[in-house]
Design a protein around this motif. Structure first.
Motif, mmCIF file in Angstrom:
data_model
loop_
_atom_site.group_PDB
_atom_site.id
_atom_site.type_symbol
_atom_site.label_atom_id
_atom_site.label_comp_id
_atom_site.label_asym_id
_atom_site.label_seq_id
_atom_site.Cartn_x
_atom_site.Cartn_y
_atom_site.Cartn_z
ATOM 1 N N SER A 45 0.841 -1.188 0.000
ATOM 2 C CA SER A 45 0.000 0.000 0.000
ATOM 3 C C SER A 45 0.884 1.249 0.000
ATOM 4 C CB SER A 45 -0.868 -0.017 1.254
ATOM 5 O OG SER A 45 -1.434 1.244 1.488
ATOM 6 N N PRO A 46 0.482 2.303 -0.668
ATOM 7 C CA PRO A 46 1.275 3.536 -0.642
ATOM 8 C C PRO A 46 1.524 4.048 0.785
ATOM 9 C CG PRO A 46 -0.484 3.726 -2.258
ATOM 10 C CD PRO A 46 -0.708 2.443 -1.507
ATOM 11 N N GLN A 47 0.584 3.789 1.691
ATOM 12 C CA GLN A 47 0.738 4.238 3.068
ATOM 13 C C GLN A 47 1.847 3.490 3.797
ATOM 14 O OE1 GLN A 47 -2.373 3.350 1.760
ATOM 15 N NE2 GLN A 47 -2.864 5.477 1.306
ATOM 16 N N ASP A 48 2.275 2.358 3.258
ATOM 17 C CA ASP A 48 3.340 1.567 3.878
ATOM 18 C C ASP A 48 4.713 1.834 3.273
ATOM 19 O OD1 ASP A 48 1.644 0.361 5.691
ATOM 20 O OD2 ASP A 48 1.201 -1.326 4.372
ATOM 21 N N VAL A 49 4.793 2.865 2.430
ATOM 22 C CA VAL A 49 6.067 3.227 1.798
ATOM 23 C C VAL A 49 6.462 4.624 2.252
ATOM 24 C CG1 VAL A 49 7.274 3.614 -0.389
ATOM 25 C CG2 VAL A 49 5.528 1.829 -0.237
ATOM 26 N N ILE A 50 7.738 4.776 2.603
ATOM 27 C CA ILE A 50 8.286 6.094 2.924
ATOM 28 C C ILE A 50 9.601 6.237 2.175
ATOM 29 C CG2 ILE A 50 9.404 5.260 5.032
ATOM 30 C CD1 ILE A 50 8.901 8.107 6.219
ATOM 31 N N ALA A 51 9.845 7.433 1.667
ATOM 32 C CA ALA A 51 11.072 7.675 0.907
ATOM 33 C C ALA A 51 11.691 9.001 1.317
ATOM 34 C CB ALA A 51 10.775 7.686 -0.587
ATOM 35 N N SER A 52 13.009 9.032 1.236
ATOM 36 C CA SER A 52 13.744 10.280 1.470
ATOM 37 C C SER A 52 14.650 10.519 0.273
ATOM 38 C CB SER A 52 14.589 10.191 2.746
ATOM 39 O OG SER A 52 15.589 9.196 2.609
ATOM 40 N N ASP A 53 14.993 11.761 0.069
ATOM 41 C CA ASP A 53 15.916 12.114 -1.011
ATOM 42 C C ASP A 53 16.467 13.502 -0.723
ATOM 43 O OD1 ASP A 53 16.398 10.920 -4.017
ATOM 44 O OD2 ASP A 53 16.676 13.091 -3.931
ATOM 45 N N ALA A 54 17.677 13.741 -1.195
ATOM 46 C CA ALA A 54 18.306 15.039 -0.998
ATOM 47 C C ALA A 54 17.650 16.110 -1.868
ATOM 48 C CB ALA A 54 19.797 14.950 -1.315
ATOM 49 N N TYR A 55 17.067 15.702 -2.984
ATOM 50 C CA TYR A 55 16.424 16.648 -3.900
ATOM 51 C C TYR A 55 14.920 16.639 -3.647
ATOM 52 C CZ TYR A 55 15.335 19.201 -8.164
ATOM 53 O OH TYR A 55 14.885 20.146 -9.064
ATOM 54 N N PHE A 56 14.474 17.545 -2.788
ATOM 55 C CA PHE A 56 13.099 17.517 -2.309
ATOM 56 C C PHE A 56 12.042 17.772 -3.388
ATOM 57 C CE2 PHE A 56 9.516 18.380 0.541
ATOM 58 C CZ PHE A 56 9.661 17.306 1.401
ATOM 59 N N PRO A 57 12.271 18.623 -4.393
ATOM 60 C CA PRO A 57 11.236 18.805 -5.423
ATOM 61 C C PRO A 57 10.847 17.507 -6.142
ATOM 62 C CG PRO A 57 12.794 20.604 -5.528
ATOM 63 C CD PRO A 57 13.359 19.591 -4.556
ATOM 64 N N ALA A 58 11.822 16.666 -6.451
ATOM 65 C CA ALA A 58 11.516 15.386 -7.095
ATOM 66 C C ALA A 58 10.781 14.471 -6.124
ATOM 67 C CB ALA A 58 12.794 14.723 -7.590
ATOM 68 N N LEU A 59 11.148 14.514 -4.868
ATOM 69 C CA LEU A 59 10.493 13.710 -3.842
ATOM 70 C C LEU A 59 9.027 14.119 -3.707
ATOM 71 C CD1 LEU A 59 11.149 11.483 -1.783
ATOM 72 C CD2 LEU A 59 11.723 13.281 -0.162
ATOM 73 N N GLU A 60 8.753 15.409 -3.713
ATOM 74 C CA GLU A 60 7.373 15.896 -3.646
ATOM 75 C C GLU A 60 6.572 15.445 -4.868
ATOM 76 O OE1 GLU A 60 8.275 20.112 -2.961
ATOM 77 O OE2 GLU A 60 7.049 19.915 -1.142
ATOM 78 N N LYS A 61 7.217 15.446 -6.028
ATOM 79 C CA LYS A 61 6.547 14.998 -7.247
ATOM 80 C C LYS A 61 6.163 13.517 -7.129
ATOM 81 C CE LYS A 61 7.084 14.660 -12.219
ATOM 82 N NZ LYS A 61 7.980 14.680 -13.347
ATOM 83 N N THR A 62 7.066 12.714 -6.597
ATOM 84 C CA THR A 62 6.777 11.297 -6.395
ATOM 85 C C THR A 62 5.623 11.114 -5.411
ATOM 86 O OG1 THR A 62 9.067 10.704 -6.878
ATOM 87 C CG2 THR A 62 7.763 9.072 -5.700
ATOM 88 N N HIS A 63 5.615 11.918 -4.361
ATOM 89 C CA HIS A 63 4.510 11.866 -3.391
ATOM 90 C C HIS A 63 3.175 12.155 -4.078
ATOM 91 C CE1 HIS A 63 1.987 12.698 0.069
ATOM 92 N NE2 HIS A 63 1.792 13.918 -0.389
ATOM 93 N N LYS A 64 3.143 13.171 -4.905
ATOM 94 C CA LYS A 64 1.902 13.533 -5.590
ATOM 95 C C LYS A 64 1.459 12.452 -6.566
ATOM 96 C CE LYS A 64 2.590 18.470 -5.129
ATOM 97 N NZ LYS A 64 3.007 19.715 -5.791
#
Length: 92
Positions: free
Chosen positions: A26-45
């Motif tokens: 489930s998406p709720q069971d996945v967490i990710a971190s990255d140094a480049y936050f704009p790409a991380l936010e895009k993945t979240h969306k």
């Protein structure tokens, strides 16, 4: 099953997308971190996963931790997270 990704570039995003779209996790069971936050936010969306800028938070909230960073960064990432790993932690 809680899965964490340290690093969320193209390869990690493809893995996450495959797991979520196949309903393996489930998406709720996945967490990710990255140094480049704009790409991380895009993945979240796009995938509705949890995100953070803190690698330690990924480790604390995950049983399975995928190191999806370039090999030259392994040593620094391991040094940063090692005190938060438990006997149950699985590093991929």
């Amino acid at each position: 099953m809680k899965i964490g990704f340290i690093g969320c570039g193209n390869m990690a995003k493809a893995l996450i997308n495959g797991m979520v779209s196949s309903e393996t996790v489930s998406p709720q069971d996945v967490i990710a971190s990255d140094a480049y936050f704009p790409a991380l936010e895009k993945t979240h969306k796009e995938l509705n996963i949890n995100i953070t800028s803190d690698n330690k938070e990924v480790v604390k909230s995950s049983k399975y931790i995928v190191l999806a960073v370039k090999p030259q960064f392994y040593t620094s990432v391991i040094s940063e997270i090692k005190e938060f790993l438990t006997e149950e932690s699985v590093i991929i």
